[in-house]
Motif scaffolding. Structure first.
Motif, PDB file in Angstrom:
ATOM      1  N   THR A 203      53.336  15.561  64.822  1.00 32.97           N
ATOM      2  CA  THR A 203      52.547  14.737  63.905  1.00 32.97           C
ATOM      3  C   THR A 203      51.588  15.565  63.056  1.00 32.97           C
ATOM      4  N   ASP A 204      51.258  16.778  63.506  1.00 30.67           N
ATOM      5  CA  ASP A 204      50.301  17.674  62.835  1.00 30.67           C
ATOM      6  C   ASP A 204      48.890  17.105  62.794  1.00 30.67           C
ATOM      7  N   ARG A 205      48.593  16.118  63.648  1.00 29.83           N
ATOM      8  CA  ARG A 205      47.253  15.510  63.620  1.00 29.83           C
ATOM      9  C   ARG A 205      46.173  16.470  64.103  1.00 29.83           C
ATOM     10  N   PHE A 206      46.545  17.427  64.927  1.00 30.95           N
ATOM     11  CA  PHE A 206      45.635  18.508  65.311  1.00 30.95           C
ATOM     12  C   PHE A 206      46.041  19.801  64.622  1.00 30.95           C
ATOM     13  N   THR A 207      47.340  19.991  64.489  1.00 32.03           N
ATOM     14  CA  THR A 207      47.907  21.234  63.979  1.00 32.03           C
ATOM     15  C   THR A 207      47.362  21.611  62.613  1.00 32.03           C
ATOM     16  N   TYR A 208      47.031  20.606  61.817  1.00 34.59           N
ATOM     17  CA  TYR A 208      46.494  20.861  60.476  1.00 34.59           C
ATOM     18  C   TYR A 208      45.345  21.851  60.506  1.00 34.59           C
ATOM     19  N   TRP A 209      44.453  21.716  61.477  1.00 36.72           N
ATOM     20  CA  TRP A 209      43.241  22.539  61.461  1.00 36.72           C
ATOM     21  C   TRP A 209      43.512  24.007  61.770  1.00 36.72           C
ATOM     22  N   PRO A 210      44.291  24.362  62.804  1.00 40.20           N
ATOM     23  CA  PRO A 210      44.638  25.780  62.962  1.00 40.20           C
ATOM     24  C   PRO A 210      45.356  26.341  61.742  1.00 40.20           C
ATOM     25  N   VAL A 211      46.269  25.540  61.177  1.00 45.07           N
ATOM     26  CA  VAL A 211      47.001  26.001  59.992  1.00 45.07           C
ATOM     27  C   VAL A 211      46.053  26.181  58.815  1.00 45.07           C
ATOM     28  N   ARG A 212      45.190  25.202  58.617  1.00 42.03           N
ATOM     29  CA  ARG A 212      44.270  25.263  57.468  1.00 42.03           C
ATOM     30  C   ARG A 212      43.278  26.418  57.607  1.00 42.03           C
ATOM     31  N   LEU A 213      42.712  26.591  58.778  1.00 47.12           N
ATOM     32  CA  LEU A 213      41.700  27.642  58.929  1.00 47.12           C
ATOM     33  C   LEU A 213      42.328  29.030  58.885  1.00 47.12           C
ATOM     34  N   ALA A 214      43.561  29.150  59.383  1.00 43.71           N
ATOM     35  CA  ALA A 214      44.242  30.437  59.288  1.00 43.71           C
ATOM     36  C   ALA A 214      44.728  30.690  57.861  1.00 43.71           C
ATOM     37  N   PRO A 349      60.838  25.997  60.560  1.00 42.50           N
ATOM     38  CA  PRO A 349      61.444  26.405  59.292  1.00 42.50           C
ATOM     39  C   PRO A 349      60.405  26.425  58.158  1.00 42.50           C
ATOM     40  N   PRO A 350      60.557  27.311  57.186  1.00 43.70           N
ATOM     41  CA  PRO A 350      59.591  27.442  56.097  1.00 43.70           C
ATOM     42  C   PRO A 350      59.330  26.138  55.349  1.00 43.70           C
ATOM     43  N   ASP A 351      60.358  25.329  55.124  1.00 40.27           N
ATOM     44  CA  ASP A 351      60.140  24.086  54.390  1.00 40.27           C
ATOM     45  C   ASP A 351      59.302  23.103  55.193  1.00 40.27           C
ATOM     46  N   ARG A 352      59.428  23.149  56.526  1.00 41.41           N
ATOM     47  CA  ARG A 352      58.580  22.298  57.381  1.00 41.41           C
ATOM     48  C   ARG A 352      57.144  22.800  57.357  1.00 41.41           C
ATOM     49  N   GLN A 353      56.939  24.105  57.425  1.00 39.39           N
ATOM     50  CA  GLN A 353      55.592  24.661  57.381  1.00 39.39           C
ATOM     51  C   GLN A 353      54.902  24.367  56.047  1.00 39.39           C
ATOM     52  N   ALA A 354      55.681  24.273  54.995  1.00 43.06           N
ATOM     53  CA  ALA A 354      55.107  24.074  53.655  1.00 43.06           C
ATOM     54  C   ALA A 354      54.515  22.685  53.475  1.00 43.06           C
ATOM     55  N   LYS A 355      54.887  21.744  54.348  1.00 48.53           N
ATOM     56  CA  LYS A 355      54.435  20.368  54.182  1.00 48.53           C
ATOM     57  C   LYS A 355      53.919  19.796  55.504  1.00 48.53           C
ATOM     58  N   PRO A 356      52.695  20.173  55.898  1.00 46.27           N
ATOM     59  CA  PRO A 356      52.114  19.566  57.094  1.00 46.27           C
ATOM     60  C   PRO A 356      52.088  18.046  56.972  1.00 46.27           C
ATOM     61  N   ARG A 357      52.303  17.356  58.082  1.00 43.01           N
ATOM     62  CA  ARG A 357      52.427  15.901  58.069  1.00 43.01           C
ATOM     63  C   ARG A 357      51.088  15.179  58.150  1.00 43.01           C
ATOM     64  N   SER A 358      50.020  15.901  58.301  1.00 41.68           N
ATOM     65  CA  SER A 358      48.674  15.328  58.279  1.00 41.68           C
ATOM     66  C   SER A 358      47.767  16.280  57.506  1.00 41.68           C
ATOM     67  N   GLY A 359      46.637  15.751  57.060  1.00 42.90           N
ATOM     68  CA  GLY A 359      45.669  16.592  56.370  1.00 42.90           C
ATOM     69  C   GLY A 359      45.819  16.561  54.863  1.00 42.90           C
ATOM     70  N   LEU A 360      44.830  17.130  54.199  1.00 41.10           N
ATOM     71  CA  LEU A 360      44.818  17.180  52.743  1.00 41.10           C
ATOM     72  C   LEU A 360      45.796  18.227  52.223  1.00 41.10           C
ATOM     73  N   THR A 361      46.419  17.937  51.099  1.00 46.77           N
ATOM     74  CA  THR A 361      47.207  18.961  50.427  1.00 46.77           C
ATOM     75  C   THR A 361      46.244  19.960  49.791  1.00 46.77           C
ATOM     76  N   PRO A 362      46.685  21.182  49.543  1.00 47.99           N
ATOM     77  CA  PRO A 362      45.811  22.157  48.881  1.00 47.99           C
ATOM     78  C   PRO A 362      45.268  21.647  47.546  1.00 47.99           C
ATOM     79  N   GLU A 363      46.122  20.956  46.785  1.00 51.53           N
ATOM     80  CA  GLU A 363      45.707  20.476  45.468  1.00 51.53           C
ATOM     81  C   GLU A 363      44.607  19.423  45.579  1.00 51.53           C
TER      82      GLU A 363
END
Length: 378
Positions: A203-214, A349-363
């Motif tokens: 779900t990336d409901r937590f995963t967003y934050w490690p990904v975003r901060l890294a 996969p790279p395409d999955r990493q490119a689109k986290p399922r939770s959290g704000l988009t970079p834009e």
């Protein structure tokens, strides 16, 4: 601004908790069990299987399809379909304990009892903190539950639940009652998890934050939007901690009802712990709750884990875990969960990493930060 240094005190306490958990596991179970796991192929099920095997238990899993896991030991796999009432594979069998992971529909509990009542000594039902009727103030397991207002809870199906997600909490509450009715209070254990996180959470409901901060690949800007003022509490639990504790509840034959979630920590401490786990020192910009609400930034989804500590949600992350702690619940350090989660995410996969399922988009984050800065300086 929050740095990893802000997290040191909490991290030390969490380290003690990990040491306690390790010591508990090293002791080994008092008895070897025959464990039936209904739904051993989801998020927490495989973790329960591995932990149970490591502790010497005999494990059977029941689901609709064969698991593709490479188990570290022998696992009996039974096939059936609870949606259609196909439980023939369970008939005429006995186990010490049944762990029911996926059930939301009350008729699943009723049908399981038809073949398991008197055949298992303990029934552990994995519920949810969404069973509570209100989230406006701190409460324990005795708080009122969400009422079911439909015509017949036993007639509800996965299709009706998909059409009305708000039935989730009430149907879990009815399922809890059905479990106690069918198996008896003394043989029933109810576990109500909060947000379940860690490696494997799709779900990336937590995963967003490690990904975003890294900030892998530099997709986001250098400034990180953080919700509120850092004081709002958050509660969550690593799936591995939850799974292992449930197995220990089985080993100890512990009945009762427990909130299976983490200790409330401030959002500032949470982000500090995540930063420590992914080895970064982020530049956080704390944005007021009012601004986020005015700009329709959704708590929990656009800003995962976080919910405002006010109004109807003031008690959401204040569920008492006193009972669970007394029953042996322990926790990994947050940096370990964050680091492991990021490492898992980076295997996708790279395409999955490119689109986290939770959290704000970079834009969107960039636009919001620009508006926040303009509003504060204007």
């Amino acid at each position: 601004m929050t740095t990893r240094r802000d997290y040191l005190g909490f991290s030390a306490a969490a380290g003690l908790a990990l040491a306690a958990a390790t010591a508990r596991a090293a002791e080994g179970p008092k008895r070897k069990l025959k464990i039936l796991i209904l739904g051993g192929t989801g998020f927490i099920g495989p973790k329960q299987v591995r932990y149970a095997l490591a502790r010497g238990h005999q494990v059977t899993i029941f689901n609709r399809g064969r698991q593709k896991e490479d188990w570290p030991g022998p696992v009996e796999e039974l096939l059936g379909d609870r949606n259609t009432g196909d439980l023939k594979a369970l008939e005429g069998r006995e186990w010490d304990v049944c762990i029911d992971n996926p059930t939301t529909l009350p008729f699943w509990v009723r049908d399981a009892a038809k073949v398991l009542k008197g055949k298992v000594k303990q029934y552990i039902f994995v519920s949810t903190i969404s069973v509570y009727a209100a989230n406006d103030k701190p409460a324990d397991e005795t708080a009122a539950l969400a009422p079911y207002k439909g015509a017949d809870p036993m007639a509800e199906t996965a299709q009706t639940l998909a059409k009305d997600p708000f039935l989730y909490g009430p149907l879990k509450a009815v399922s809890e009652a059905q479990a106690r009715r069918q198996f008896g209070e003394a043989a029933t254990t109810i576990v109500r998890p909060g947000l379940i996180v860690g490696p494997g959470d799709e779900t990336d409901r937590f995963t967003y934050w490690p990904v975003r901060l890294a900030n892998p690949g530099g997709r986001w800007g250098p400034q990180v939007l953080a919700p509120g003022d850092g004081s709002d509490p958050v509660q969550f639990i690593d799936a591995r901690d939850l799974a292992e504790w449930i197995v220990r509840l089985a080993e100890n034959g512990t009945p009762g009802t427990f909130n299976g979630t983490g200790k409330p920590i401030p959002m500032k401490t949470f982000l500090g712990g995540v930063a420590a786990g992914v080895h970064t020192d982020p530049r956080l910009t704390w944005v007021s709750t009012k601004f986020l609400q005015d700009h329709k930034v959704q708590a929990w989804s656009d800003q995962p884990v976080w919910i405002p500590n006010q109004g109807e949600t003031a008690g959401f992350h204040h569920r008492s875990i006193v009972r669970a702690l007394k029953a042996g619940l322990t926790y990994r350090p947050l940096p370990l969960t964050a680091g492991d989660t990021l490492a898992w995410f980076e295997t996708l996969p790279p395409d999955r990493q490119a689109k986290p399922r939770s959290g704000l988009t970079p834009e969107r984050e960039t636009l919001l930060l620009a508006e926040w800065k303009t509003g504060k300086s204007g």
